[in-house]
Design an enzyme around this catalytic site. Structure first.
Site, mmCIF file in Angstrom:
data_model
loop_
_atom_site.group_PDB
_atom_site.id
_atom_site.type_symbol
_atom_site.label_atom_id
_atom_site.label_comp_id
_atom_site.label_asym_id
_atom_site.label_seq_id
_atom_site.Cartn_x
_atom_site.Cartn_y
_atom_site.Cartn_z
ATOM 1 N N ASP A 45 17.280 11.617 -64.204
ATOM 2 C CA ASP A 45 18.580 11.198 -65.001
ATOM 3 C C ASP A 45 18.190 12.150 -66.240
ATOM 4 O OD1 ASP A 45 20.571 9.725 -65.995
ATOM 5 O OD2 ASP A 45 19.528 7.930 -66.194
ATOM 6 N N ASP A 46 19.482 12.850 -66.368
ATOM 7 C CA ASP A 46 19.764 13.724 -67.688
ATOM 8 C C ASP A 46 18.631 14.766 -67.867
ATOM 9 O OD1 ASP A 46 21.716 12.058 -68.126
ATOM 10 O OD2 ASP A 46 21.297 11.818 -70.280
ATOM 11 N N CYS A 83 26.505 10.828 -65.529
ATOM 12 C CA CYS A 83 25.918 10.210 -64.689
ATOM 13 C C CYS A 83 26.623 9.918 -63.518
ATOM 14 C CB CYS A 83 25.159 9.091 -65.425
ATOM 15 S SG CYS A 83 24.356 9.735 -66.772
ATOM 16 N N ARG A 87 26.809 10.194 -59.168
ATOM 17 C CA ARG A 87 26.311 9.230 -58.028
ATOM 18 C C ARG A 87 27.096 8.888 -57.120
ATOM 19 N NH1 ARG A 87 21.143 7.708 -60.619
ATOM 20 N NH2 ARG A 87 21.021 9.123 -62.454
ATOM 21 N N LYS A 145 18.224 3.379 -61.206
ATOM 22 C CA LYS A 145 19.715 3.416 -62.033
ATOM 23 C C LYS A 145 20.658 3.259 -60.868
ATOM 24 C CE LYS A 145 22.291 6.291 -64.770
ATOM 25 N NZ LYS A 145 22.322 7.202 -66.089
ATOM 26 N N HIS A 147 24.358 2.299 -61.691
ATOM 27 C CA HIS A 147 25.702 2.892 -62.718
ATOM 28 C C HIS A 147 26.848 3.089 -61.988
ATOM 29 C CE1 HIS A 147 26.612 5.623 -66.034
ATOM 30 N NE2 HIS A 147 27.013 4.406 -66.344
ATOM 31 N N HIS A 238 15.877 10.081 -69.192
ATOM 32 C CA HIS A 238 17.266 9.795 -69.931
ATOM 33 C C HIS A 238 16.587 9.070 -71.231
ATOM 34 C CE1 HIS A 238 20.813 7.902 -71.239
ATOM 35 N NE2 HIS A 238 21.669 8.407 -70.375
ATOM 36 N N ASP A 344 20.793 14.346 -61.893
ATOM 37 C CA ASP A 344 22.269 13.896 -61.879
ATOM 38 C C ASP A 344 23.252 14.593 -62.765
ATOM 39 O OD1 ASP A 344 21.742 12.593 -64.338
ATOM 40 O OD2 ASP A 344 22.289 10.811 -63.973
ATOM 41 N N ASN A 345 22.900 15.347 -63.928
ATOM 42 C CA ASN A 345 23.659 16.117 -64.769
ATOM 43 C C ASN A 345 22.621 16.968 -65.643
ATOM 44 O OD1 ASN A 345 24.288 13.039 -65.999
ATOM 45 N ND2 ASN A 345 23.237 14.258 -67.194
ATOM 46 N N LYS A 399 24.847 18.369 -70.909
ATOM 47 C CA LYS A 399 25.806 17.294 -70.585
ATOM 48 C C LYS A 399 26.827 17.186 -71.340
ATOM 49 C CE LYS A 399 25.176 12.248 -69.927
ATOM 50 N NZ LYS A 399 24.120 11.044 -69.955
#
Length: 564
Positions: A45-46, A83, A87, A145, A147, A238, A344-345, A399
């Protein structure tokens, strides 16, 4: 290795009625296949492009190193700039605008609200990856996660995961206090198998407990002859930046030279790793980030500490991934498990105060962000734009932008479908290609209907041939390809007013305010992957062709530009 044969007779369709209504498991139809591999889908994540060893970073990631050594690294893999749109693409094989997440639910603007594609949750117009694999004979497990919607009928348990431990929102404390990123989501919602949890275990730490739950779920049904999809959706790294010892102190002093020096070092590391061209121009420090040598000694110490904690989070995440890999080896499933890992990014440039509403009230007063408490329970900090630029290594921005630093992600594919391990492939691929790849490997056809409703066809293409070494590209070389169900489209994307379109190595880029110039630019990624030399003035006709292609993409997927 557990070979799983699926006779056609076993797949005869059944219709039954239960307390939850009619169920029609007849749409995702497996074809005859010799072997049914498991899938371990791992999403960080991130995390920045160069935050791991296989992509040029100094952070210790031995488990990702061994996956890269036996697998394929995709050097030109693209996700969304944030994010939940990524997904949505991964879970549907669709452009995010056609899967309900044209924008993150938290950031949908008034003029987007209620418009098709801006529902803020994974659309019912698509069949999700676990729904497709589940109806095709797979167990489906998730930890981490989500989201993609937090109402009961939008949760993982309602969208195909038979077992799940899930954080509904975009981020939260990694400890058991359930603090959110913003006051409006504090405390955050966790669910277990669809039901809200009122508290987390006393010793909860996100990466550890997600790994524990996934292993527990796999063990519960192990030996019944069915393969599984295990989705490990880490919330690390993240923010808020949290990690236990010994990782909290492991990188002490490592980043005292600052974020500009780290970005240069990461770019060199990525070139040595072979995932970017050596000698490419390096993007300059963004104007929103103060030069390291202008910071006071106290500011430098604090900045260094935040990067130390972040590095510990990445290292710790790799450790818990290693626990899952060792567990699969112990139960005899590792050799029959396809593993996919990516972020994810790009890395997050925001400070904790930058989230909506955090400057307007007393939310940030809840936390002890003193130097000695950074990374520990009760703190809430992010590492900011300087380290985010460093995490992106040779690429520009971060991001929340559609520049390469915001959308290019480190992808590793490993396992029984991969031949000639250790390869690097530079064919362009996107998050939409993940679901077609897994269905192709599983021998499951994407359905036209699911549970009595028509579902949209996937846009992505399978990476199976590239992973196996029987193909060099996922998409045809001459395709004006893009987010990319439509063969006439370039690779295109949009969010929050940022937009890009790419054909081959040419990329037209519009980085919106406050991060960019708010106008179209043109870059040759072959010579300039860091997007440092704007060629718009020299190639006006090409820029017009590309932006016209973006207009067509926006019309076809239903982009609704944000107000202002």
């Amino acid at each position: 290795m557990n070979a799983r044969r699926i006779p056609i007779l076993v797949l005869m369709l059944t219709l039954f009625l239960g307390a939850c209504g009619a169920f029609e498991p007849d749409e995702a139809v497996p074809v005859e296949t010799e072997e049914r591999p498991n899938f371990l889908l791992v999403v960080a994540d991130d995390m920045g492009y160069t935050d791991t060893g296989p992509f040029g970073g100094e952070i210790e990631t031995p488990n990702l190193d061994r996956l890269a050594a036996s697998g394929v690294r995709f050097a030109d893999f693209h996700v969304s700039m944030s994010c939940s749109p990524t997904r949505a693409m991964m879970m549907s094989g669709m452009d995010n605008h056609l899967a309900g997440l044209g924008n993150m639910g938290e950031l949908i603007t008034p003029n987007q609200r209620g418009k098709p594609g801006y529902e803020g949750y994974l659309s019912r117009d698509v069949i999700s990856l676990p729904e497709a694999l589940g109806s095709g004979g797979y167990h489906t497990y998730m930890a981490g996660k989500w989201h993609l919607g937090h109402e009961p009928d939008q949760r993982p348990f309602a969208r195909g995961f038979e077992r799940s431990l899930a954080l509904m929102y975009g981020g939260a404390s990694h400890w058991n206090d359930r603090h959110g990123l913003i006051a409006a989501q504090d405390p955050v919602i966790y669910t277990r198998n669809g039901e809200k949890l009122e508290q987390l275990p006393e010793d909860f730490y996100s990466s550890k407990n997600y790994a524990d739950f996934l292993m527990e779920s796999i063990r519960e049904n192990h030996g019944d002859g069915k393969p599984f999809l295990a989705y490990l959706a880490f919330t690390a790294p993240h923010d808020p930046l949290h990690v236990p010892e010994p990782w909290l102190s492991k990188y002490r002093g490592r980043y005292d030279e600052g974020y500009e020096a780290l970005k240069a070092s990461r770019a060199e590391g990525a070139a040595r790793a072979g995932v970017v061209r050596a000698g490419a121009p390096l993007p300059q420090r963004h104007s929103m980030t103060p030069a390291w040598d202008t910071l006071s000694p106290e500011e430098r110490t604090r900045q260094s500490r935040m990067m130390e904690v972040y590095a510990g989070m990445v290292d710790n995440m790799d450790h818990h991934l290693g626990r899952v890999l060792d567990f699969l080896d112990d139960i005899g499933e590792l050799d029959n498990t396809v593993i996919i890992f990516f972020s994810d990014n790009g890395p997050n440039p925001w400070d904790s105060e930058d989230y909506p509403g955090n400057r307007d009230g007393n939310f940030m007063d809840l936390f002890d962000n003193s130097l000695d408490n950074l990374g520990k329970p009760g703190s809430n900090v992010a590492y900011g734009s300087g380290w985010a630029q460093a995490s992106a290594g040779p690429y520009s921005y971060f991001k929340m932008t559609v520049a390469e630093g915001g959308t290019r992600s480190p992808l590793i594919v490993a396992g029984p479908q991969v031949n000639n391990g250790g390869r690097i492939n530079d064919t362009p691929v996107t998050a939409m290609d993940v679901m077609p790849t897994l269905l192709d490997i599983a021998g499951i056809e994407h359905p036209e209907t699911f549970n009595g409703r028509r579902v949209k066809p996937m846009m992505g293409r399978s990476m199976k041939g590239v992973a196996a070494g029987t193909a060099e590209r996922v998409h045809p070389e001459d395709t004006l390809f893009g987010h990319q169900a439509f063969e006439e489209h370039e690779l295109s994307g949009e969010m929050l007013g940022g937009k890009f379109v790419r054909r081959g190595d040419w990329k037209a880029l519009f980085v919106s305010r406050p991060y960019g110039p708010n106008e179209w630019q043109l870059f040759d990624l072959a010579a300039d992957p860091g997007e440092t030399d704007d060629l718009a003035g020299e190639h006006r006709e090409l820029l017009e062709e590309l932006t016209a292609g973006w207009d067509q993409y926006a019309n076809d997927v239903g982009v609704v530009p944000p107000e202002g």
